[in-house]
Enzyme design. Structure first.
Site, PDB file in Angstrom:
ATOM      1  N   MET A 138     -14.423  34.125 -10.718  1.00  0.00           N
ATOM      2  CA  MET A 138     -15.263  34.054 -11.911  1.00  0.00           C
ATOM      3  C   MET A 138     -16.473  33.140 -11.664  1.00  0.00           C
ATOM      4  O   MET A 138     -17.554  33.387 -12.189  1.00  0.00           O
ATOM      5  CB  MET A 138     -14.446  33.514 -13.086  1.00  0.00           C
ATOM      6  CG  MET A 138     -13.332  34.455 -13.545  1.00  0.00           C
ATOM      7  SD  MET A 138     -14.025  35.957 -14.257  1.00  0.00           S
ATOM      8  CE  MET A 138     -12.610  37.062 -14.197  1.00  0.00           C
ATOM      9  N   GLY A 139     -16.255  32.058 -10.898  1.00  0.00           N
ATOM     10  CA  GLY A 139     -17.364  31.137 -10.624  1.00  0.00           C
ATOM     11  C   GLY A 139     -17.612  30.139 -11.734  1.00  0.00           C
ATOM     12  O   GLY A 139     -18.750  29.746 -11.975  1.00  0.00           O
ATOM     13  N   CYS A 173     -10.618  24.582  -7.852  1.00  0.00           N
ATOM     14  CA  CYS A 173     -11.166  25.944  -7.907  1.00  0.00           C
ATOM     15  C   CYS A 173     -11.625  26.336  -6.497  1.00  0.00           C
ATOM     16  O   CYS A 173     -12.371  25.594  -5.867  1.00  0.00           O
ATOM     17  CB  CYS A 173     -12.347  25.995  -8.880  1.00  0.00           C
ATOM     18  SG  CYS A 173     -13.214  27.574  -8.836  1.00  0.00           S
TER      19      CYS A 173
END
Lengths: 253, 302
Positions: free
Chosen positions: B71-72, B128
């Site tokens: 998703m970033g 992440c």
């Protein structure tokens, strides 16, 4: 589990001014109102309603942004990725139904018109050259009404205004189009005491109900919709008022 | 009557199941909806100081054994998130504010603002796998992690959880850095860095190329991480990775997790996954005549 498949375009043809249809083979069974995530390699992946069902499915594209522009430039033999079909689709029965479409909303509505037995269709556009699917509608519906905002064809005005007097004669209304139009259609149906199901459009990332990018009022357009009942929509504070941008910020429609 | 209650760093949960960050956590409406479906706590989508659009699509791939996403870190920014928090907090279910930043000062500011918005705890996203300058790029360096956690702990009065990446051989050192900095718990693990290739098109499917693997494929890795961590640290561990039923949750608990997060399971099993898993845990406790779920934490160790 639905994985991405790459399909080859078997047919590409203009559908109306500025709008083209891409046909491709996809064996998955789809219901009217469902959508697919369309991957244009190197550009984007966007949700598109299926405008043609059956084994040879189709999407109908209006070139408005980078992704739809890239889709519009594809030719027969080109390849694109497909995930889906996703979403709930329209719930359809034997009741007398009016299908109302604004602009490219006709792409979502036409498979429903073709699947229903007791159906009339109301198709609206800004101008006559942008009216979609008149022939398909006439081949399936008892009655087809047309409207244009500029009066160049049929009723002069919006598609919602056109059906305002007779909407009360139906048991069910199905609608798809720009959200201000759907908001007006919901008000009309509520006033006339007619049930309706409206198909919404939102920016999407995952397409399967995980990421929340298409959320409004705790509902996911991709997984709980894209079709919502008039009863559901009447309780949504964001419907007809705001959408979310790619960062998830609420913005006015 | 089985006792599913647990406590992590002073935060009491009615049951050990939490909604993992990144799933159904971007809006207040979604969090409120999930809160009514049985989890003991809800973790928000990771929020930064400024809005981020994230990467172009495709950002998610479905696989038989899980998902890969990149998703970033899209998010509206902490300022605009306050409206979402107001809705989420009003449900009464504890809200854990997930935050990401690249410096200790920014992390601490985000934690402070999350506390002000009513978060019951914060979760530092130091894991992440797909955003340059954030997440695991920061979270694989024990001394950097220690500095961030220290500053966050001193800026808030609510528990500070730190979510760890499995994409490192320094997992235990990072977790010990969290512990020595005063962190209240670690969350293990975030997704495994992964990718998928379209054979037809001879290119990666995700626009970003790589992403993070979640779902059942991740569970054996997450379990190994939690098992290792339990041997080396004394602060609570929150297990996450591929849980979608009560057996998976018990695997993590027996490996050493005090609580368990569910993310991909929401997509694969549906929104009822929390109720079903909690029900399964309660039935298990009854069947083995165990008093409480907390007594099972780490029982797989010698």
């Amino acid at each position: 589990m639905i994985s991405t498949q790459v399909v080859e375009l078997q047919e590409v043809f203009p559908e109306a001014r500025g709008m083209i249809t891409l046909r491709f083979r996809l064996d998955e069974v789809a219901r009217p109102g469902q959508f697919v995530m369309v991957w244009i390699p190197g550009v984007d992946e966007i949700p598109m309603s299926l405008s043609y069902l059956g084994a040879r499915k189709g999407i109908t594209v209006k070139s408005i942004g980078e992704a739809s522009g890239a889709l519009s430039s594809l030719r027969e033999g080109d390849r694109m990725g497909i995930r889906g079909p996703y979403g709930n689709g329209f719930r359809m029965g034997q009741e007398s139904t009016l299908c109302v479409a604004g602009g490219t909303g006709a792409a979502t509505i036409l498979p429903a018109v073709e699947a229903l037995n007791h159906v009339d269709a109301a198709l609206g556009a800004l101008t006559s050259s942008e009216l979609l699917f008149e022939e398909r509608a006439r081949a399936s519906a008892r009655k087809v009404m047309m409207s244009t905002d500029d009066g160049s064809r049929g009723y002069h005005g919006t598609v919602v205004d056109m059906v305002s007097d007779e909407v009360g004669e139906y048991d069910m209304v199905l609608g798809c189009g720009p959200e201000p139009m759907l908001s007006a259609l919901l008000d009309l149906c509520n006033g006339a005491g007619v049930d309706c199901q409206l198909s919404l459009e939102r920016y999407m990332k995952c397409g399967i109900g995980l990421c929340g990018s298409c959320a409004l009022d705790g509902q996911r357009v991709c997984a709980d919709g894209p079709v919502f009942t008039g009863g559901e929509l009447s309780h949504m504070e964001e419907f007809g008022r705001s959408r979310r941008d790619t960062a998830g910020r609420r913005r006015p429609l | 009557m089985s006792d599913l209650q647990v406590e992590i760093g002073g935060l009491a949960l009615s049951n050990p199941l939490m909604l993992a960050s990144g799933i159904m956590g971007e809006t207040g409406g979604l969090l409120a909806r999930m809160g009514a479906l049985g989890p003991g706590a809800l973790v928000t989508k990771s929020v930064g100081l400024e809005a981020r659009e994230g990467y172009p699509n495709p950002t998610l791939i479905e696989l038989p054994f899980g998902y890969i996403n990149s998703m970033g870190l899209p998010n509206p920014g902490i300022g605009e998130f306050s409206g979402e928090m107001e809705t989420a907090v009003s449900t009464g279910v504890p809200i854990v504010g997930s935050v990401f930043a690249s410096s200790p000062g920014d992390f601490a500011e985000l934690c402070h603002r999350m506390e002000g918005m009513g978060a019951s705890a914060v979760e530092l996203n130091l894991s992440c796998p797909h955003a340059e300058g954030y997440g695991m790029e920061v979270g694989t360096d024990p001394s950097a992690v220690e500095g961030i956690v220290e500053e966050c702990v001193s800026s808030v009065d609510i528990p500070v959880f730190t979510k760890l990446t499995p994409n490192t051989e320094h997992l235990v050192e990072v977790a010990r850095a969290v512990e020595s900095a005063g962190g209240d718990a670690v969350v293990a693990v975030n997704t495994l860095k992964a990718m998928a290739i379209s054979v037809d098109l001879r290119r990666p499917v995700l626009s970003h190329g790589t992403g993070g693997l979640s779902g059942p494929a991740l569970r054996p890795v997450g379990l190994r991480c939690v098992y290792d961590l339990f041997e080396w640290i004394d602060i609570p561990i929150i297990g996450v990775g591929g849980v979608e039923d009560w057996r998976g949750a018990l695997e993590y608990i027996m490996a050493g997790a005090t609580a368990v997060q569910i993310g991909s399971g929401v997509g694969r099993r549906g929104l009822e996954v929390f109720r079903e898993t909690a029900h399964g845990l309660a039935s298990y406790l009854d069947s083995v005549e165990e008093g409480g779920i907390a007594q099972l934490v780490g029982v797989a160790h010698d």
